[in-house]
Write an enzyme that holds these catalytic residues in place. Structure first.
Site, PDB file in Angstrom:
ATOM      1  N   GLN A  85      28.183  31.002  -7.091  1.00  0.00           N
ATOM      2  CA  GLN A  85      29.528  31.353  -8.283  1.00  0.00           C
ATOM      3  C   GLN A  85      28.244  31.356 -10.192  1.00  0.00           C
ATOM      4  OE1 GLN A  85      32.354  28.694  -7.745  1.00  0.00           O
ATOM      5  NE2 GLN A  85      33.225  29.485 -10.395  1.00  0.00           N
ATOM      6  N   CYS A  91      35.956  30.074  -7.931  1.00  0.00           N
ATOM      7  CA  CYS A  91      35.600  29.802  -6.542  1.00  0.00           C
ATOM      8  C   CYS A  91      37.194  29.981  -5.245  1.00  0.00           C
ATOM      9  CB  CYS A  91      35.739  27.927  -6.639  1.00  0.00           C
ATOM     10  SG  CYS A  91      37.358  27.207  -7.448  1.00  0.00           S
ATOM     11  N   HIS A 247      38.711  22.673  -7.444  1.00  0.00           N
ATOM     12  CA  HIS A 247      38.574  23.565  -6.700  1.00  0.00           C
ATOM     13  C   HIS A 247      38.120  23.939  -5.854  1.00  0.00           C
ATOM     14  CE1 HIS A 247      33.860  25.631  -7.017  1.00  0.00           C
ATOM     15  NE2 HIS A 247      33.324  24.916  -6.278  1.00  0.00           N
ATOM     16  N   ASN A 271      30.238  24.648  -1.035  1.00  0.00           N
ATOM     17  CA  ASN A 271      30.742  24.519  -2.423  1.00  0.00           C
ATOM     18  C   ASN A 271      29.863  26.035  -3.104  1.00  0.00           C
ATOM     19  OD1 ASN A 271      31.713  24.306  -4.958  1.00  0.00           O
ATOM     20  ND2 ASN A 271      29.234  22.240  -5.444  1.00  0.00           N
ATOM     21  N   TRP A 273      29.783  26.238  -5.266  1.00  0.00           N
ATOM     22  CA  TRP A 273      28.482  26.616  -6.313  1.00  0.00           C
ATOM     23  C   TRP A 273      27.311  25.856  -6.086  1.00  0.00           C
ATOM     24  CZ3 TRP A 273      30.694  22.246 -10.752  1.00  0.00           C
ATOM     25  CH2 TRP A 273      31.586  23.082 -11.307  1.00  0.00           C
TER      26      TRP A 273
END
Length: 422
Positions: A85, A91, A247, A271, A273
């Site tokens: 990301q 997200c 998130h 995740n 991220w």
């Protein structure tokens, strides 16, 4: 509810991929998309506000001055680990996309057969489900960069695969700009990527077997995702336990594992991220993983900084409120996750009842339908896909809530739906 990707395809902005590509190839040119230009307007005000982007440029992955040259569209299969990301708070879209990578057949329907080595002309196409039909979105491959860094989704590590970056751009074009990706609704992305329906499970009140539900759903090819609740601010923040507030995460597995003479239920999340992971029990490098003697340990666990981690099902239910499962047909929770085989689809268009019997806002809408089939029990599964009347991407999108009521005065099987803005 299964939708063939080859039927009912609408050309977004009337752009035909093959015509445009062949035109560029015949002239030895790279495609430039004037309908979604390499300009600030395509990024949008929300993401430009307060940012110092004076050095922002738009470059193609084929630019030799970028560290990812030579680029690949897909290399050795598409994976959630290809995604990393960027500055947009999308997200919700990337977690849904990460889940879709676990169903290669469905993913291929929207990625299609594209390449940086065969008939490359700087043009790519992707498909999304919108308003009851597949929409084909064409883009050029100019991406916003500052120096060597891509502003939005970028290849992870030494990875040179650009399908996630280009797909994110196509979705941004469909919605209007990259700013339209900045905070959205996870169920919307799940539907837009599949044309399916979403079952929302309340983790705090619904009596169900979490482990069996997740395992069965994933094995059936369903998309499974979840999201943390809002924090003290409007921005996503890393909490002390390693989770990120506000998130979205992809749910990628669930297992029973042997630990200290008993079985423990654990669940695996990813995740978007990347490196930010859970810090509690069953985290990467935890004593639980060091001490377990389960023979499947080497198959289940790798201590990598890749955004994927395990946690106990108990911790999961304490830190997440809802589980989202997207399937081509609605599912029931009576016996884990089972399809509703007697599914029947109805569509209501512009059937607004002006007088609101339930009270409340004047914009509320009510629809009446009958359940005509005989059911074995008293329960009926009802799933909704809210479709706007047009693909006008400039309007703000608001979540809707609905309730289903039985209406005895009509007949025992008649119900109506009350939709209202949150």
């Amino acid at each position: 509810m299964a939708h063939d990707a080859e039927t009912s395809v609408v050309k977004f902005k009337n752009q035909d991929f093959r015509t445009l590509r062949d035109h560029c190839l015949s002239r030895g040119q790279l495609f430039i998309d004037d309908t979604f230009p390499a300009a600030a307007s395509s990024i949008g005000e929300k993401l430009l506000r307060g940012k110092h982007l004076s050095k922002l440029e738009w470059k193609r992955p084929t630019s030799k001055d970028l560290p990812f040259y030579p680029p690949h569209f897909i290399l050795e299969g598409a994976s959630r680990f290809d995604i990393h990301q960027g500055i947009a708070g999308d997200c919700w879209f990337l977690a849904a996309l990460g889940s879709l990578t676990q169903n290669p057949q469905c993913l291929q329907k929207i990625l299609m057969d594209q390449s940086y080595s065969h008939q490359y002309a700087g043009i790519f196409q992707f498909r999304f489900w919108q308003c009851g039909q597949w929409v084909e979105v064409v883009i050029d491959d100019q991406l916003p960069v500052i120096g060597d860094n891509f502003l939005f989704v970028h290849p992870r590590g030494g990875n040179k695969e650009f399908w996630p970056c280009l797909m994110e751009k196509a979705y941004a074009k469909l919605l209007g700009s990259y700013s339209q990706l900045h905070y959205g609704y996870l169920p919307d992305a799940l539907v837009d990527l599949t044309g399916g329906v979403v079952t929302i499970i309340n983790l705090h009140s619904s009596p169900f077997d979490l482990l069996t539900t997740v395992k069965t759903a994933i094995q059936a090819g369903s998309m499974v995702a979840c999201a943390t609740e809002n924090g003290l601010t409007e921005e996503a923040k890393v909490m002390e336990n390693g989770l990120v507030s506000q998130h979205a995460y992809t749910v990628t597995g669930a297992e029973k594992i042997q630990y200290q003479g008993r079985w423990e239920d654990i669940i695996r999340l990813w995740n978007p991220w990347g490196k930010t992971e859970w810090k509690g029990r069953w985290k990467d490098g935890s004593k639980e993983w060091r001490e377990t003697h389960d023979p499947r340990k080497s198959q289940l666990y790798e201590n990598k900084e890749d955004g994927e981690f395990w946690m106990s099902c108990q911790d999961f239910q304490e830190n997440f409120s809802c589980l989202f499962i997207c399937n081509q047909i609605p599912i029931t929770m009576d016996h884990g996750v089972t399809p509703n085989e007697s599914w029947r689809q109805m569509r209501f268009t512009n059937q607004v009842i002006s007088r609101n019997r339930a009270g409340g806002h004047g914009r509320d809408m009510q629809y009446v339908f009958s359940v005509q089939e005989h059911t074995a029990g008293n329960n009926v599964v009802v799933a909704f896909t809210i479709m706007p009347q047009s693909l006008n991407t400039e309007e703000e999108r608001f979540p809707l809530q609905f309730q289903v009521f039985k209406v005895p005065q009509v007949c025992l099987t008649d119900v109506f739906i009350d939709f209202s803005h949150l």
